[in-house]
Motif scaffolding. Structure first.
Motif, PDB file in Angstrom:
ATOM      1  N   THR A  56      35.475  31.099  54.998  1.00 20.36           N
ATOM      2  CA  THR A  56      34.152  30.477  54.922  1.00 20.36           C
ATOM      3  C   THR A  56      33.911  29.748  53.612  1.00 20.36           C
ATOM      4  O   THR A  56      32.827  29.201  53.397  1.00 20.36           O
ATOM      5  CB  THR A  56      33.054  31.546  55.112  1.00 20.36           C
ATOM      6  OG1 THR A  56      33.260  32.618  54.176  1.00 20.36           O
ATOM      7  CG2 THR A  56      33.076  32.108  56.524  1.00 20.36           C
ATOM      8  N   TYR A 134      29.977  32.053  66.412  1.00 22.26           N
ATOM      9  CA  TYR A 134      30.390  31.281  65.241  1.00 22.26           C
ATOM     10  C   TYR A 134      31.791  30.705  65.396  1.00 22.26           C
ATOM     11  O   TYR A 134      32.360  30.192  64.431  1.00 22.26           O
ATOM     12  CB  TYR A 134      30.338  32.153  63.987  1.00 22.26           C
ATOM     13  CG  TYR A 134      28.942  32.466  63.509  1.00 22.26           C
ATOM     14  CD1 TYR A 134      28.275  31.616  62.647  1.00 22.26           C
ATOM     15  CD2 TYR A 134      28.282  33.607  63.946  1.00 22.26           C
ATOM     16  CE1 TYR A 134      26.984  31.900  62.219  1.00 22.26           C
ATOM     17  CE2 TYR A 134      26.990  33.904  63.529  1.00 22.26           C
ATOM     18  CZ  TYR A 134      26.355  33.048  62.664  1.00 22.26           C
ATOM     19  OH  TYR A 134      25.085  33.325  62.240  1.00 22.26           O
ATOM     20  N   SER A 136      34.560  32.190  65.538  1.00 19.81           N
ATOM     21  CA  SER A 136      35.419  32.846  64.562  1.00 19.81           C
ATOM     22  C   SER A 136      36.444  33.714  65.289  1.00 19.81           C
ATOM     23  O   SER A 136      36.107  34.760  65.846  1.00 19.81           O
ATOM     24  CB  SER A 136      34.588  33.722  63.604  1.00 19.81           C
ATOM     25  OG  SER A 136      35.429  34.515  62.796  1.00 19.81           O
ATOM     26  N   HIS A 271      28.642  25.003  69.041  1.00 19.36           N
ATOM     27  CA  HIS A 271      29.235  26.194  68.429  1.00 19.36           C
ATOM     28  C   HIS A 271      30.215  25.844  67.313  1.00 19.36           C
ATOM     29  O   HIS A 271      31.416  25.710  67.525  1.00 19.36           O
ATOM     30  CB  HIS A 271      29.941  27.064  69.458  1.00 19.36           C
ATOM     31  CG  HIS A 271      29.112  27.368  70.664  1.00 19.36           C
ATOM     32  ND1 HIS A 271      27.881  27.994  70.576  1.00 19.36           N
ATOM     33  CD2 HIS A 271      29.313  27.127  71.968  1.00 19.36           C
ATOM     34  CE1 HIS A 271      27.374  28.124  71.786  1.00 19.36           C
ATOM     35  NE2 HIS A 271      28.217  27.609  72.648  1.00 19.36           N
TER      36      HIS A 271
END
Length: 313
Positions: A56, A134, A136, A271
């Motif tokens: 991130t 997210y 991820s 997204h």
């Protein structure tokens, strides 16, 4: 995301303690294998914490395209750890299959294990839900890892109950072997996803369909596209496309058209983040069609002759 992964670390510590206590009380190889997988969960959660923090971080001079690909490394490691856990479970189960032993204090052991299972189930659902929101793969992989732990615990509990009901002690390690086989499937799936991401796999078919739909809306007699390439790096999607317009257009006019195209492309991929690279080219120039492939070739007379067909493609 970081707060959630920190919570998963605490949950892993709690489940290790609970499942180790359940194994100590019962002597079940299934519960021992379950506790071993929870130890792997702790290592995976610690790795995920580091990777989420790293991935991130904003782009820098050494990583101009961001750090999101670190998530694929984490997912691959998660898959490997899952396979390691399956191997540990299988080894212990085969040993107990050869030399079966009677189980003790089954009720207490199952109750303690059930508490740990509920903790893992809650964390797994939270991680998978947040990971999808997210985009991820790190969080989703950690959640799926915990979900395999839940299935392991359920399978072990069923096996222990059946041992008590039937009196067949070898049923405990047999159930453990079946659970190990199921875990292998999850681990292999995560490793495949990790490998695909590191190899710059294109966007998923539904995302790619939305991208092509946007281009089709903007395509007309004066605007064409080629050399469309896409890839995903964790939560970030990359789209690269060449835009062919009349050479008589002003730079400002071409820029305005591209701005509208890029805005629609960003809106079409939900997204996460979307980075778009567009390259403006004159539609009448044969040289514009020499770079449709990844490796550009020198243009020549053959390209000039092929230009009309290339426009139709």
């Amino acid at each position: 995301m970081i707060r959630l992964v920190r919570l998963s670390v605490l949950a892993a510590v709690a489940t290790i303690a609970l499942k180790t206590a359940a194994w100590a009380v019962t002597g079940s190889v299934g519960l021992l294998s379950d506790a071993a997988e929870s130890l792997v969960n702790l290592v995976a959660a610690l790795v995920a914490l580091f990777v989420v923090h790293w991935s991130t971080q904003p782009p820098d001079e050494e990583h101009a395209y961001g750090h999101e690909k670190a998530g694929y490394l984490s997912a691959g490691l998660e898959g490997g750890l899952i396979l390691l856990a399956a191997g540990t479970i299988g080894y212990g189960a085969v040993d107990r299959l050869i030399d079966p032993q009677e189980l003790d204090s089954v009720g207490i052991g199952l109750a303690v294990s059930a508490v740990a299972t509920v903790i893992n189930l809650v964390m797994a659902r939270a991680l998978i839900r947040t990971g999808r929101a997210y985009a991820s793969i790190t969080l989703e992989a950690d959640g799926r890892h915990l979900l395999t732990d839940v299935w392991t615990s359920v399978g072990v509990a069923v096996g222990i109950v059946l041992v008590v009901v039937t009196g067949w002690e070898r049923l405990d390690p047999i159930i453990a072997l079946l659970v190990a086989a199921n875990i292998v499937v999850t681990g292999v799936g995560l490793i495949r996803r990790s490998t695909s991401g590191l190899m710059d796999k294109a966007l998923e078919p539904d995302e790619l369909a939305r991208v092509t739909a946007v281009l089709d809306r903007h395509r007309c007699a004066e605007v064409e596209f080629h050399a469309l390439r896409t890839r995903r790096s964790g939560p970030r999607a990359f789209v690269s496309v060449h835009v062919l317009v009349p050479g008589s257009w002003s730079v400002q006019h071409g820029h305005d058209v591209i701005e509208g195209i890029e805005a629609d492309l960003r809106a079409a991929i939900p997204h996460g983040l979307t980075t778009i690279f567009t390259h403006l080219e004159p539609i009448e120039d044969p040289v514009s069609f020499a770079d449709r492939d990844l490796d550009r070739r020198d243009s020549g007379p053959a390209d000039a002759a092929a230009a009309p067909d290339a426009r139709r493609d």
